[in-house]
Design a protein around this motif. Structure first.
Motif, mmCIF file in Angstrom:
data_model
loop_
_atom_site.group_PDB
_atom_site.id
_atom_site.type_symbol
_atom_site.label_atom_id
_atom_site.label_comp_id
_atom_site.label_asym_id
_atom_site.label_seq_id
_atom_site.Cartn_x
_atom_site.Cartn_y
_atom_site.Cartn_z
ATOM 1 N N TYR A 1 -6.818 -19.870 8.874
ATOM 2 C CA TYR A 1 -6.455 -19.274 10.718
ATOM 3 C C TYR A 1 -5.577 -18.587 10.407
ATOM 4 C CZ TYR A 1 -8.772 -24.514 11.821
ATOM 5 O OH TYR A 1 -9.487 -24.926 12.060
ATOM 6 N N PHE A 2 -4.934 -18.126 9.055
ATOM 7 C CA PHE A 2 -3.493 -17.700 9.230
ATOM 8 C C PHE A 2 -4.287 -15.803 9.111
ATOM 9 C CE2 PHE A 2 -1.682 -21.102 7.122
ATOM 10 C CZ PHE A 2 -1.029 -21.042 8.048
ATOM 11 N N SER A 3 -3.596 -14.861 9.821
ATOM 12 C CA SER A 3 -3.917 -13.776 10.247
ATOM 13 C C SER A 3 -3.536 -13.046 8.378
ATOM 14 C CB SER A 3 -3.105 -12.766 10.460
ATOM 15 O OG SER A 3 -1.703 -12.638 9.862
ATOM 16 N N THR A 4 -4.317 -12.329 8.059
ATOM 17 C CA THR A 4 -4.682 -11.844 7.007
ATOM 18 C C THR A 4 -3.129 -10.800 6.554
ATOM 19 O OG1 THR A 4 -5.565 -9.266 7.774
ATOM 20 C CG2 THR A 4 -6.891 -11.112 6.684
ATOM 21 N N ARG A 5 -2.185 -10.407 7.746
ATOM 22 C CA ARG A 5 -1.314 -9.479 7.781
ATOM 23 C C ARG A 5 -0.579 -10.565 6.910
ATOM 24 N NH1 ARG A 5 -1.408 -8.294 12.653
ATOM 25 N NH2 ARG A 5 -0.690 -10.383 13.460
ATOM 26 N N GLU B 1 -2.119 0.494 10.185
ATOM 27 C CA GLU B 1 -2.861 0.037 9.036
ATOM 28 C C GLU B 1 -2.553 1.367 8.131
ATOM 29 O OE1 GLU B 1 -5.668 -2.715 6.010
ATOM 30 O OE2 GLU B 1 -5.512 -2.740 8.714
ATOM 31 N N ASN B 2 -2.356 1.206 6.964
ATOM 32 C CA ASN B 2 -2.424 2.248 5.577
ATOM 33 C C ASN B 2 -1.292 3.443 6.121
ATOM 34 O OD1 ASN B 2 -3.407 0.623 3.646
ATOM 35 N ND2 ASN B 2 -5.279 0.825 4.354
ATOM 36 N N ASP B 3 -0.562 3.447 6.590
ATOM 37 C CA ASP B 3 0.201 4.454 6.755
ATOM 38 C C ASP B 3 1.160 4.632 6.105
ATOM 39 O OD1 ASP B 3 -0.935 5.713 8.526
ATOM 40 O OD2 ASP B 3 0.843 4.733 10.681
ATOM 41 N N LYS B 4 1.248 5.792 5.615
ATOM 42 C CA LYS B 4 2.281 5.863 4.062
ATOM 43 C C LYS B 4 4.190 5.995 4.554
ATOM 44 C CE LYS B 4 -1.054 8.267 1.363
ATOM 45 N NZ LYS B 4 -1.997 9.229 0.742
ATOM 46 N N LYS C 1 0.988 -3.520 7.056
ATOM 47 C CA LYS C 1 -0.046 -3.517 6.439
ATOM 48 C C LYS C 1 0.537 -1.440 6.261
ATOM 49 C CE LYS C 1 -3.146 -6.788 6.049
ATOM 50 N NZ LYS C 1 -4.551 -6.638 6.082
ATOM 51 N N ALA C 2 2.208 -2.039 5.926
ATOM 52 C CA ALA C 2 2.308 -0.205 4.729
ATOM 53 C C ALA C 2 1.863 -0.138 3.854
ATOM 54 C CB ALA C 2 3.928 0.091 5.519
ATOM 55 N N ASN C 3 1.560 1.515 3.898
ATOM 56 C CA ASN C 3 0.781 2.358 2.389
ATOM 57 C C ASN C 3 2.744 2.323 1.390
ATOM 58 O OD1 ASN C 3 0.183 3.204 -0.374
ATOM 59 N ND2 ASN C 3 -1.213 3.924 0.443
ATOM 60 N N PHE C 4 3.504 2.661 1.016
ATOM 61 C CA PHE C 4 4.445 2.496 0.138
ATOM 62 C C PHE C 4 4.522 3.473 -0.796
ATOM 63 C CE2 PHE C 4 5.543 -1.853 1.352
ATOM 64 C CZ PHE C 4 6.499 -1.343 2.686
ATOM 65 N N VAL C 5 5.565 4.972 -0.810
ATOM 66 C CA VAL C 5 5.727 5.713 -2.169
ATOM 67 C C VAL C 5 6.508 5.668 -1.998
ATOM 68 C CG1 VAL C 5 3.334 7.071 -1.373
ATOM 69 C CG2 VAL C 5 5.019 7.100 -0.420
ATOM 70 N N GLN C 6 7.271 5.779 -3.440
ATOM 71 C CA GLN C 6 8.828 6.230 -3.714
ATOM 72 C C GLN C 6 8.874 6.961 -4.165
ATOM 73 O OE1 GLN C 6 8.895 2.021 -5.728
ATOM 74 N NE2 GLN C 6 9.925 0.714 -4.836
ATOM 75 N N THR C 7 9.911 7.495 -4.272
ATOM 76 C CA THR C 7 10.886 8.581 -4.510
ATOM 77 C C THR C 7 12.511 7.862 -5.474
ATOM 78 O OG1 THR C 7 10.578 9.908 -3.218
ATOM 79 C CG2 THR C 7 12.173 11.037 -4.668
ATOM 80 N N LYS C 8 12.634 8.505 -6.866
ATOM 81 C CA LYS C 8 13.802 8.015 -7.599
ATOM 82 C C LYS C 8 14.921 8.243 -7.264
ATOM 83 C CE LYS C 8 13.002 10.802 -11.555
ATOM 84 N NZ LYS C 8 13.251 11.296 -12.492
#
Length: 393
Positions: free
Chosen positions: A5-9, A116-119, A138-145
């Motif tokens: 019943y739960f959302s994939t989110r 969904e999948n926005d960076k 459902k964000a798509n994370f990109v990291q900068t040190k």
């Protein structure tokens, strides 16, 4: 039983790592450096009692009734005047919306901007509350040190060129979790990189007022130079967290979209709390109160730094905070702060392992230490216990 019943989110969003840790630290014998909790000593309890009585007499049933989504005008006006005074920010009341703490502000950012999948560009490491909030969308994370003076500019350029993020989320002042602050030069360089890019910059600043030294305030990145700048603030660290009052400052078109999203979320933030905080701010010297908090936290931070210098093994690195609420320690390469946590908790001392502050890394060798919610003697004892655990691990 109910998983179907739960959302994939929600199924793809992890529970808050730190909230789970805080459950473990409720035992009175545990010294906790885990939570980002303001010291209760800093709460202006007597002044707030006076304000409670005053708003009850002055406003009557208004403090108990439904209110507008944007928030109480007098509170928003205070925010406008303070940002004009301290940072010469070019805003008016229609650039400000009150939120249920900074955490709701983060959730509203996700609601308004993310498909969904926005960076989303974030620091490495970044605030775990943001990572959890944006996971729901459902964000798509990109990291900068992060370097000692702020974002690594070469890596920032490469990240933006390669990934073209839609949003960038940064904490320039006393960053959570590292405690680092971007230098004035780094802020200029960051803006030069992003100013012509097609992205929204979110600057979260819950700790900016807690600068220990009386040095010049550092400007926000791209202050008054871009309509795509969004600023998040909070009363949690400078008045009281229990009222759950934060705010968003942004372009008026963005604010209108945020207002719509907030209407669907909670109609409006706690109006009793808004009247209370507004009255407190209008009838007390906030800067004088903040000075008391800064003095207290500087003493506690110094106690932690001195204890770490005395007891930590010499190969352990750590930041020396210039403000805010956190220090960040780095173990030897190849060591796991999760392993250290499991050992330390047996010695009745807790902290937050570095894992939840990263997007993909696991068993990292970093950890966050909070110094604001313990007295100096307790800090010294806790660091001593943690050092013993380090020696064993």
């Amino acid at each position: 039983m109910f998983e179907k019943y739960f959302s994939t989110r929600i199924l793809s969003t992890p529970s808050s790592f730190i909230r789970e840790i805080l459950k473990v630290t409720q035992k009175p014998e545990i010294i906790s450096f885990a939570g980002g909790l303001p010291n209760p000593v800093s709460f202006p309890q007597e002044e707030l009692k006076v304000s409670m009585n005053r708003i009850a007499e002055k406003f009557g049933d208004k403090i108990y009734q439904y209110s507008t989504t944007m928030g109480l005008d007098s509170l928003r006006e205070f925010i406008v005047e303070r940002y004009k005074k301290l940072w010469s920010m070019d805003i008016d009341i229609n650039n400000v919306i009150i939120t249920t703490g900074s955490q709701q502000a983060l959730d509203l950012m996700g609601k308004v901007f993310l498909n969904e999948n926005d960076k989303v560009l974030v620091e490495k490491p970044s605030y775990l509350g943001l990572l959890q909030a944006f996971c729901l969308y459902k964000a798509n994370f990109v990291q900068t040190k992060l370097n000692d003076d702020g974002l690594d500019i070469d890596e920032l350029k490469n990240t933006i060129k390669t990934h073209k993020p839609k949003l960038a989320y940064l904490i320039p002042n006393f960053q959570n979790p590292t405690g680092l602050t971007y230098s004035a030069q780094n802020r200029k360089e960051v803006f030069e990189v992003i100013k012509d890019e097609d992205l929204i910059l979110i600057q979260d600043d819950p700790y900016g007022e807690l600068r220990f030294e009386q040095s010049e305030r550092l400007p926000y990145i791209g202050l008054n130079q871009s309509d795509k700048n969004i600023y998040l603030g909070s009363f949690s660290k400078i008045v009281t967290p229990g009222m759950r009052l934060g705010y968003i400052i942004a372009n008026k078109e963005i604010i209108r979209m945020i207002e719509t999203a907030k209407q669907a979320s909670d109609l409006h933030s706690n109006i009793f709390g808004q009247y209370l905080i507004a009255d407190y701010l209008q009838n007390n010297d906030l800067d004088k109160h903040i000075e008391k908090i800064k003095k207290l936290y500087k003493t506690q931070s110094s106690a932690m730094v001195e204890a770490m210098k005395t007891y930590f093994p010499k190969n352990i690195k750590f930041t020396i905070p210039k403000g805010g609420m956190f220090s960040w320690a780095t173990l030897e390469q190849g060591k796991s702060s999760v392993d250290l946590f499991n050992c330390a908790i047996k010695k009745n001392v807790a902290f937050v392992p570095g894992d939840p502050f990263y997007v993909k890394e696991k068993n990292v060798n970093t950890l966050r230490l909070n110094y604001t919610n313990a007295d100096c003697a307790t800090i010294k004892e806790g660091i001593k216990r943690l050092s013993e655990a380090m020696s064993e691990v």
